[in-house]
Design a protein around this motif. Sequence first.
Motif, short mmCIF file in Angstrom:
data_model
loop_
_atom_site.label_atom_id
_atom_site.label_comp_id
_atom_site.label_asym_id
_atom_site.label_seq_id
_atom_site.Cartn_x
_atom_site.Cartn_y
_atom_site.Cartn_z
N GLY A 1 0.80 -1.23 0.00
CA GLY A 1 0.00 0.00 0.00
C GLY A 1 0.82 1.26 0.00
O GLY A 1 1.99 1.28 -0.39
N GLU A 2 0.22 2.33 0.52
CA GLU A 2 0.78 3.67 0.36
C GLU A 2 2.12 3.87 1.05
O GLU A 2 2.89 4.76 0.68
CB GLU A 2 -0.20 4.72 0.87
CG GLU A 2 -0.42 4.64 2.38
CD GLU A 2 -1.45 5.63 2.87
OE1 GLU A 2 -1.07 6.70 3.36
OE2 GLU A 2 -2.65 5.31 2.74
N ALA B 1 -7.77 7.63 -3.69
CA ALA B 1 -8.45 6.68 -4.57
C ALA B 1 -9.63 6.04 -3.85
O ALA B 1 -9.53 5.71 -2.66
CB ALA B 1 -7.47 5.61 -5.03
N ASP C 1 -10.19 -0.26 -5.41
CA ASP C 1 -8.95 -0.98 -5.71
C ASP C 1 -8.45 -0.70 -7.12
O ASP C 1 -7.23 -0.68 -7.35
CB ASP C 1 -9.17 -2.49 -5.53
CG ASP C 1 -9.26 -2.90 -4.06
OD1 ASP C 1 -8.84 -2.09 -3.20
OD2 ASP C 1 -9.74 -4.01 -3.78
N PHE D 1 -2.94 7.64 -3.75
CA PHE D 1 -3.40 6.35 -3.25
C PHE D 1 -4.48 6.55 -2.19
O PHE D 1 -5.51 5.88 -2.20
CB PHE D 1 -2.22 5.56 -2.69
CG PHE D 1 -2.49 4.12 -2.41
CD1 PHE D 1 -2.25 3.14 -3.38
CD2 PHE D 1 -2.98 3.71 -1.17
CE1 PHE D 1 -2.49 1.81 -3.11
CE2 PHE D 1 -3.23 2.38 -0.91
CZ PHE D 1 -2.99 1.41 -1.88
N ARG E 1 -6.61 2.50 -7.02
CA ARG E 1 -5.36 2.33 -6.27
C ARG E 1 -4.32 1.60 -7.12
O ARG E 1 -3.13 1.94 -7.08
CB ARG E 1 -5.64 1.58 -4.96
CG ARG E 1 -6.28 2.47 -3.89
CD ARG E 1 -6.40 1.77 -2.55
NE ARG E 1 -7.57 0.92 -2.51
CZ ARG E 1 -8.79 1.33 -2.15
NH1 ARG E 1 -9.00 2.59 -1.80
NH2 ARG E 1 -9.82 0.48 -2.11
#
Length: 402
Positions: A356-357, A371, A374, A368, A377
Motif C-alpha cells: 500500500g501507500e 483513490a 482498488d 493512493f 489504487r
Amino acid sequence: MDRYGSEARERYVAEPPKRSGRTSFERDRARILHSSALRRLAGKTQVMGAGTDDFVRNRLTHSLEVAQVARELGKSLGCDPEIVDSAALSHDLGHPPFGHNGEIALNEAAASIGGFEGNAQTLRILSRLEAKTFDADGRSVGLNLTRATLASCVKYPWRRGERDTAKFGVYDDDLPVFEWLDTEGRLTIEAQVMDLSDDIAYSVHDVEDGLVGGWFSLVGELDTPGSWHVARDWYDPTATDDRLDAALARLRAMGEWPVGPYLGTRASRAVLKSLTSALIGRFAGAAYEATVARWGSGPLVRYEGQLEVPQDTLDEINVLKSLAAHHIMRADLRVADLASQRDLLHGLVAHLRLKGEGELEPEFADDFRAADDDAHRLRVIIDQVASLTDGSAKAWARKLLG
C-alpha cells in the motif's frame, strides 16, 4: 498571418495573462523542458539500456533529436515550431523503465484496469501527474498546456478498443481532458510531424548505435530474411521481400553508405555521421515534397492538412528499423535480460499492491489515499512504477524485493 486562434491557445484551467513577451506556445515548451518527467528520460532505455554505453542514446537524447527533426520539418510546412518541438519532447514521457519491454510488463500488470500504454501515460503525465497547476477544486491538471500543444502530443486520439490496434491514447480516468481537446479521432498535422520525426530518428540513430556497439555491420551480407520477418511482425504486415529488398538497394546506392567496416576511429565516425545526416534529410525531404505537392505550400496547421509520406520512404525507414530490431532487440544475448526486466516490474507492482501507500513516494501516496476503490489504487501503483528510471527500478527491487 497567425493561423492559430483563441481556441487553440485555450488552457484547461484559465490562467491570467503573462507579461513576459513569450507566446502561449513558447510557455508550453518551457513547461515541458523543465519538467521532472523529461529529466527522468535520461535514465530510461532507448534500445540498449540507459548507462550501458557512453555513446548510445537514452530516451532523453532520443527525444531531443526527434525535436530537432520535427521542429525543422514542421516549420517548413508552416506549423508553429514551438508546438511541434513540444510534441516531440513529450512523445516518450509516458515510457516506463526498460522501454517497450517495460510497457509489455505494465500492460499485463494493469490488464484488469484498462491496461498500460505509453502514449496514454504521456497524456496522463502532461494533464495530471506533472505538478504545475491545480483547478478550483484542488485537483492537479498537470502542466495545463494549451489545447493546440496538448492535442499535438496525442499520437493515438482514441480510447482502448476503438480502433483495430493495441495502441490507444487515453485511459478512461483521463477522459475529461481528452474530450476537452475535441480531436474527434484526428491527428493534428503537428502530431503527424512528431510521429514521422520519431520514426526517422528511431530508424537512423538506432542503426548508428548498433554499428558503434558492434551488434551488426552495414558492409557485406546482411541477415535480410530475419530482418524482413521483424519488419512484417513489428512495422508493416503488408511489406513484401521484394519491396524491402528494393528499399535496401536504394539505401545502399546512396553516396554516403559505408564501404568499409566501422572501426571506431574519427574517420569511421565521420562516415557514419555523414550517413545519418543524409538519411534524415532524405526522409524529411521526401515527406515535405509529397505534402506540398498534395496540400500546397501552406502554412499547414492543426487539422488543415495531412502529412504525406511516400511508400518508398516508409519502406526505407522500416528497413533500418528492422535491421536494428533484429540484430539488437531480438538478439539471443538480450532475451534473458528482457525476461528478468519484466519479472522485476511485475514484482514491484505485486509488492506495492500488498504494502500500500507506505512504500510509495509522497505524491503517489496522496493519490493512493484519495483513490476510492482498488482499481484506482492499482492505477496509482502503475503510475509510480512507470515513473521510475531503469536504475531506480533496479534499486527499488533490491530494497523491496531483496
